[in-house]
Motif scaffolding. Structure first.
Motif, mmCIF file in Angstrom:
data_model
loop_
_atom_site.group_PDB
_atom_site.id
_atom_site.type_symbol
_atom_site.label_atom_id
_atom_site.label_comp_id
_atom_site.label_asym_id
_atom_site.label_seq_id
_atom_site.Cartn_x
_atom_site.Cartn_y
_atom_site.Cartn_z
ATOM 1 N N LYS A 124 -17.417 -0.853 8.172
ATOM 2 C CA LYS A 124 -16.849 0.325 8.829
ATOM 3 C C LYS A 124 -15.540 0.685 8.165
ATOM 4 C CE LYS A 124 -18.791 -0.394 13.394
ATOM 5 N NZ LYS A 124 -18.493 -0.661 14.798
ATOM 6 N N ARG A 125 -15.228 1.966 8.171
ATOM 7 C CA ARG A 125 -13.990 2.452 7.564
ATOM 8 C C ARG A 125 -12.993 2.842 8.659
ATOM 9 N NH1 ARG A 125 -17.278 5.957 3.262
ATOM 10 N NH2 ARG A 125 -17.551 4.331 1.715
ATOM 11 N N PHE A 126 -11.747 2.479 8.429
ATOM 12 C CA PHE A 126 -10.668 2.773 9.355
ATOM 13 C C PHE A 126 -9.583 3.531 8.596
ATOM 14 C CE2 PHE A 126 -12.912 -0.941 10.724
ATOM 15 C CZ PHE A 126 -13.052 -0.760 12.104
ATOM 16 N N VAL A 127 -9.161 4.642 9.148
ATOM 17 C CA VAL A 127 -8.186 5.506 8.489
ATOM 18 C C VAL A 127 -6.814 5.274 9.098
ATOM 19 C CG1 VAL A 127 -7.536 7.901 8.041
ATOM 20 C CG2 VAL A 127 -9.945 7.237 8.016
ATOM 21 N N ARG A 128 -5.824 5.056 8.229
ATOM 22 C CA ARG A 128 -4.439 4.874 8.660
ATOM 23 C C ARG A 128 -3.547 5.809 7.849
ATOM 24 N NH1 ARG A 128 -7.101 2.804 11.999
ATOM 25 N NH2 ARG A 128 -7.036 0.639 12.702
ATOM 26 N N ARG A 129 -2.715 6.563 8.533
ATOM 27 C CA ARG A 129 -1.757 7.441 7.869
ATOM 28 C C ARG A 129 -0.450 6.683 7.692
ATOM 29 N NH1 ARG A 129 -2.999 13.049 7.851
ATOM 30 N NH2 ARG A 129 -5.224 13.120 7.591
ATOM 31 N N VAL A 130 0.215 6.901 6.555
ATOM 32 C CA VAL A 130 1.478 6.220 6.279
ATOM 33 C C VAL A 130 2.493 7.206 5.732
ATOM 34 C CG1 VAL A 130 0.448 3.933 5.879
ATOM 35 C CG2 VAL A 130 0.678 5.516 3.971
ATOM 36 N N GLN A 131 3.757 6.951 6.049
ATOM 37 C CA GLN A 131 4.866 7.735 5.511
ATOM 38 C C GLN A 131 5.210 7.164 4.140
ATOM 39 O OE1 GLN A 131 6.561 10.442 6.942
ATOM 40 N NE2 GLN A 131 7.545 10.572 4.941
ATOM 41 N N LEU A 132 5.177 7.995 3.110
ATOM 42 C CA LEU A 132 5.450 7.538 1.751
ATOM 43 C C LEU A 132 6.939 7.579 1.447
ATOM 44 C CD1 LEU A 132 2.517 9.264 -0.170
ATOM 45 C CD2 LEU A 132 2.577 7.042 0.952
ATOM 46 N N ASP A 155 0.841 -1.202 0.000
ATOM 47 C CA ASP A 155 0.000 0.000 0.000
ATOM 48 C C ASP A 155 0.875 1.250 0.000
ATOM 49 O OD1 ASP A 155 -2.284 -1.639 0.212
ATOM 50 O OD2 ASP A 155 -2.238 -1.548 2.405
ATOM 51 N N VAL A 156 1.940 1.201 0.797
ATOM 52 C CA VAL A 156 2.865 2.336 0.867
ATOM 53 C C VAL A 156 3.552 2.535 -0.481
ATOM 54 C CG1 VAL A 156 4.955 3.236 1.968
ATOM 55 C CG2 VAL A 156 3.209 2.080 3.353
ATOM 56 N N VAL A 157 3.984 1.435 -1.097
ATOM 57 C CA VAL A 157 4.636 1.532 -2.407
ATOM 58 C C VAL A 157 3.641 2.071 -3.438
ATOM 59 C CG1 VAL A 157 5.699 0.232 -4.282
ATOM 60 C CG2 VAL A 157 6.347 -0.246 -1.910
#
Length: 186
Positions: free
Chosen positions: A121-129, A87-89
């Motif tokens: 349900k939706r879950f939000v996750r922040r990621v460092q790109l 997902d990050v890539v």
């Protein structure tokens, strides 16, 4: 001409339509983090291309403009609320493609929204790109592997090989021979 009842019906239908539109906007923005919810949706399901130096192609699920910076959102539906390295890539490649295509700043922080398959349900996750240089290194490595000039790395995830789009080119183990079917970027 028109009775008061007629005008009242028109007003009520108008109010109901307005409330319906507001509810739809709230549902759309209700699951977003506050900083993105105040932003403007500028791209949805749009394809972006890199350039000759970074020949990437990426489809962006959503992109929001906040304070002059583009923020990417990737939507996933999964049985487990989890963010994977892929997902990050994926978001990092999207970042490079959008930045090259638009010439605008794109945030190094991406958002993955995972919708649970059962509960919805939706879950939000922040990621460092990954930065542009890291994406360029991944592209070079991919090309070398596909040309048979580098060995693929085995994945620690058993199911990953079964669903990999390059399964025919790579047998999924570190010592596998790579068949150079794809020899250049598409």
């Amino acid at each position: 001409m028109f009775s008061n009842v007629y005008w009242l019906a028109i007003i009520l239908v108008g109010i109901a339509g307005f409330v319906h539109v507001l509810a739809a906007l709230w549902r759309e923005r209700g699951w977003l983090p506050p900083d993105l919810a105040r932003g403007q949706l500028i791209y949805s399901e749009r394809l972006f291309h890199g350039d000759r130096e970074l020949p990437v192609v990426a489809r962006v699920d959503r992109a929001y403009l906040v304070d002059g910076v583009i923020h990417l959102v990737e939507l996933k539906t999964r049985p487990r609320v989890r963010v994977y390295e892929t997902d990050v890539v994926e978001l990092s490649v999207q970042r490079v493609a959008v930045q090259i295509s638009t010439g605008k700043a794109v945030s190094l922080i991406g958002t993955v929204v995972v919708q649970h398959t059962r509960s919805r349900k939706r879950f939000v996750r922040r990621v460092q790109l990954l930065d542009t240089a890291a994406v360029a290194r991944l592209l070079r490595r991919r090309l070398l592997v596909l040309q048979g000039q580098a060995q693929p790395a085995a994945t620690p995830y058993q199911g990953r090989c079964r669903t990999c789009e390059y399964r025919m080119e790579c047998k999924g183990v570190a010592s596998a021979r790579v068949y150079p079917i794809v020899t250049r970027f598409h």
